[in-house]
Design a protein around this motif. Structure first.
Motif, PDB file in Angstrom:
ATOM      1  N   ASP A  50       0.849  -1.191   0.000  1.00 50.54           N
ATOM      2  CA  ASP A  50       0.000   0.000   0.000  1.00 50.54           C
ATOM      3  C   ASP A  50       0.890   1.248   0.000  1.00 50.54           C
ATOM      4  OD1 ASP A  50      -1.698   2.121   0.528  1.00 50.54           O
ATOM      5  OD2 ASP A  50      -2.768   1.126   2.154  1.00 50.54           O
ATOM      6  N   SER A  52       0.302   4.146   0.804  1.00 44.47           N
ATOM      7  CA  SER A  52       0.056   5.001   1.964  1.00 44.47           C
ATOM      8  C   SER A  52       1.033   4.721   3.104  1.00 44.47           C
ATOM      9  CB  SER A  52      -1.375   4.821   2.467  1.00 44.47           C
ATOM     10  OG  SER A  52      -2.307   5.204   1.488  1.00 44.47           O
ATOM     11  N   GLY A 189      -0.790   8.320  -4.495  1.00 46.23           N
ATOM     12  CA  GLY A 189      -0.489   7.064  -3.811  1.00 46.23           C
ATOM     13  C   GLY A 189      -1.596   6.042  -4.017  1.00 46.23           C
ATOM     14  N   ASN A 229      -5.774   8.027  -2.136  1.00 49.71           N
ATOM     15  CA  ASN A 229      -5.043   7.874  -0.879  1.00 49.71           C
ATOM     16  C   ASN A 229      -3.560   8.140  -1.126  1.00 49.71           C
ATOM     17  OD1 ASN A 229      -5.172   5.275  -2.448  1.00 49.71           O
ATOM     18  ND2 ASN A 229      -3.595   4.747  -0.980  1.00 49.71           N
ATOM     19  N   GLY A 230      -2.769   8.101  -0.076  1.00 43.77           N
ATOM     20  CA  GLY A 230      -1.328   8.272  -0.228  1.00 43.77           C
ATOM     21  C   GLY A 230      -0.640   8.509   1.106  1.00 43.77           C
ATOM     22  N   PRO A 231       0.689   8.614   1.094  1.00 45.32           N
ATOM     23  CA  PRO A 231       1.472   8.752   2.324  1.00 45.32           C
ATOM     24  C   PRO A 231       1.811  10.194   2.680  1.00 45.32           C
ATOM     25  CG  PRO A 231       2.945   8.321   0.515  1.00 45.32           C
ATOM     26  CD  PRO A 231       1.553   8.404  -0.082  1.00 45.32           C
ATOM     27  N   CYS A 258      -9.023   8.972   1.876  1.00 44.15           N
ATOM     28  CA  CYS A 258      -7.863   9.043   2.778  1.00 44.15           C
ATOM     29  C   CYS A 258      -7.074  10.346   2.588  1.00 44.15           C
ATOM     30  CB  CYS A 258      -6.992   7.800   2.585  1.00 44.15           C
ATOM     31  SG  CYS A 258      -6.012   7.390   4.051  1.00 44.15           S
ATOM     32  N   LEU A 259      -5.895  10.293   1.979  1.00 44.90           N
ATOM     33  CA  LEU A 259      -5.145  11.529   1.746  1.00 44.90           C
ATOM     34  C   LEU A 259      -5.931  12.461   0.845  1.00 44.90           C
ATOM     35  CD1 LEU A 259      -2.448  12.979   2.356  1.00 44.90           C
ATOM     36  CD2 LEU A 259      -1.494  11.891   0.310  1.00 44.90           C
ATOM     37  N   HIS A 301      -4.131   5.841   8.264  1.00 43.08           N
ATOM     38  CA  HIS A 301      -3.749   7.257   8.190  1.00 43.08           C
ATOM     39  C   HIS A 301      -3.158   7.721   9.506  1.00 43.08           C
ATOM     40  CE1 HIS A 301      -7.450   8.678  10.384  1.00 43.08           C
ATOM     41  NE2 HIS A 301      -7.898   7.533   9.939  1.00 43.08           N
ATOM     42  N   HIS A 344     -10.938   3.288   3.753  1.00 42.08           N
ATOM     43  CA  HIS A 344     -10.740   2.640   2.458  1.00 42.08           C
ATOM     44  C   HIS A 344     -11.900   1.722   2.102  1.00 42.08           C
ATOM     45  CE1 HIS A 344      -6.561   3.851   1.564  1.00 42.08           C
ATOM     46  NE2 HIS A 344      -6.471   3.958   2.879  1.00 42.08           N
TER      47      HIS A 344
END
Length: 375
Positions: A50, A52, A189, A229-231, A258-259, A301, A344
């Protein structure tokens, strides 16, 4: 046990606390990152790939990791994304007929350093009390002072932009070109299963790099937009926030996960903050304020949006709340086809509790395209 003699290893936290373990596969290595934990009983392969989780040392709370091997169809990106793995018992043998490799082989292919035989209950308890922090895992157990100095050089996750590390370098397409709807997806991401969920609902997706401008996104004339999403910290994502603002002005549907959820909040003037230890697992309870129903969700997250600012924002409505700590788990814009969630839905831990979010997105797309056709 495959390896009778395993190399000693340690986990050194930024505050100087040390936990001990052994290296997986009797390998030497060192890895740095922010230490965090995931409470999922299954899904380790999806976690490790993932995007993230980029830059994080993953502590798995399940006692056994690797017992069902790995399968090439169960990855969320093209490579392992975590910085390192910390577990209690590492299974070198696997028993699932559908597996095509052991977890050790999978990690070796991804060049990931892992340690086992760690008291993960004690480590997770410490993180819960003291918060997520940078750490190093290493077999260089005789040079702790050197590791401490190197650890000081690792940047804090707060203020760290990581989307550029995991985003696609170039645009690409996913799905059936003859699909009814076109969706422009901003990849900060993105997970493969998100693309699968969009494509199977009759969408053709063009995926853009993290720093794509609104002009680039809109030049394809999409029916809707998606932010993934992402980190990392969302606040440094200036380009993504600017793109979200411009998308909102178009009145076309926009969905964020998410992000992406945090980026949409920032585009509306709501700030974000780094959480004490974040939400990472597949059994997080969320209340849908519209239906009054609870949802079992997958979450990953370390940042969240400010609830007080969200409640005070006249353009926003809170749609979902995390039942453990009452953080904001979902929002929508009033008078706009814009919404987002801090979990998610594509991960399906419920297993289908949150599938409706994708369906809701496509209802908005269908409604919007019909309205445009009338003009």
């Amino acid at each position: 046990m495959k390896y009778q003699s395993k190399k000693k290893a340690l986990i050194l936290l930024a505050d100087g606390t040390i936990f001990h373990g052994k290296s997986v596969g009797n390998k030497e290595g060192t890895a740095f990152g922010e230490v965090c934990f995931n409470t999922g009983m299954t899904g380790y392969q999806e976690i490790f790939t993932d995007p993230s989780y980029f830059g994080q040392l993953m502590v798995t709370t399940n006692a056994h990791i690797g017992n069902y091997g790995t399968n090439t169809d169960e990855v969320e990106s093209d490579s392992v994304k975590i910085a390192g793995l910390i577990c209690r018992n590492f299974s070198y043998q696997y028993s699932r007929p559908l597996a095509d490799a052991s977890l050790e082989e999978f990690l070796d292919h991804g060049k990931l350093f892992a340690i086992s035989d760690v008291d993960t209950r004690a480590l997770v308890g410490y993180i819960r009390d003291n918060g997520a922090m940078n750490a190093v895992i290493s077999t260089d157990v005789e040079n702790i002072e050197h590791l401490k100095e190197k650890l000081k050089e690792v940047p804090s996750m707060e203020g760290l932009e990581l989307a550029s590390k995991v985003s696609a370098n170039e645009t690409y397409f996913y799905g059936d070109e003859s699909a009814t709807y076109k969706i422009a997806a901003l990849d900060i991401g993105i997970k493969k299963n998100i693309l699968r969920n969009l494509a199977k609902r009759n969408a053709y997706i063009k995926v853009f790099p993290y720093n794509a401008s609104f002009e680039e996104l809109s030049a394809w004339s999409p029916d809707a937009y998606f932010i993934s999403n992402g980190p990392g910290d969302p606040e440094p994502l200036i380009d993504a926030i600017a793109a979200a603002k411009a998308i909102i002005e178009t009145n076309k549907p926009l969905f964020g996960i998410c992000l992406g959820h945090q980026v949409i909040a920032l585009a509306n003037g709501v700030s974000t903050y780094k959480m004490h230890n974040g939400h990472r697992g597949i059994n997080h309870p969320v209340l849908n304020l519209g239906t009054g129903k609870g949802e079992i969700t997958s979450q990953n997250h370390g940042f969240a949006i400010n609830r007080e600012e969200t409640e005070a924002n006249e353009l926003l409505e809170i749609t979902h709340v995390h039942l453990n700590d009452h953080t904001v788990a979902g929002i929508k814009m009033k008078g706009k086809d814009v919404f987002s969630v801090q979990y998610h839905p594509e991960a399906s831990p419920g297993p289908n509790d949150a599938d409706y979010l994708f369906d809701d997105f496509f209802k908005l797309i269908e409604k919007n395209t019909k309205e445009i056709a009338k003009v």
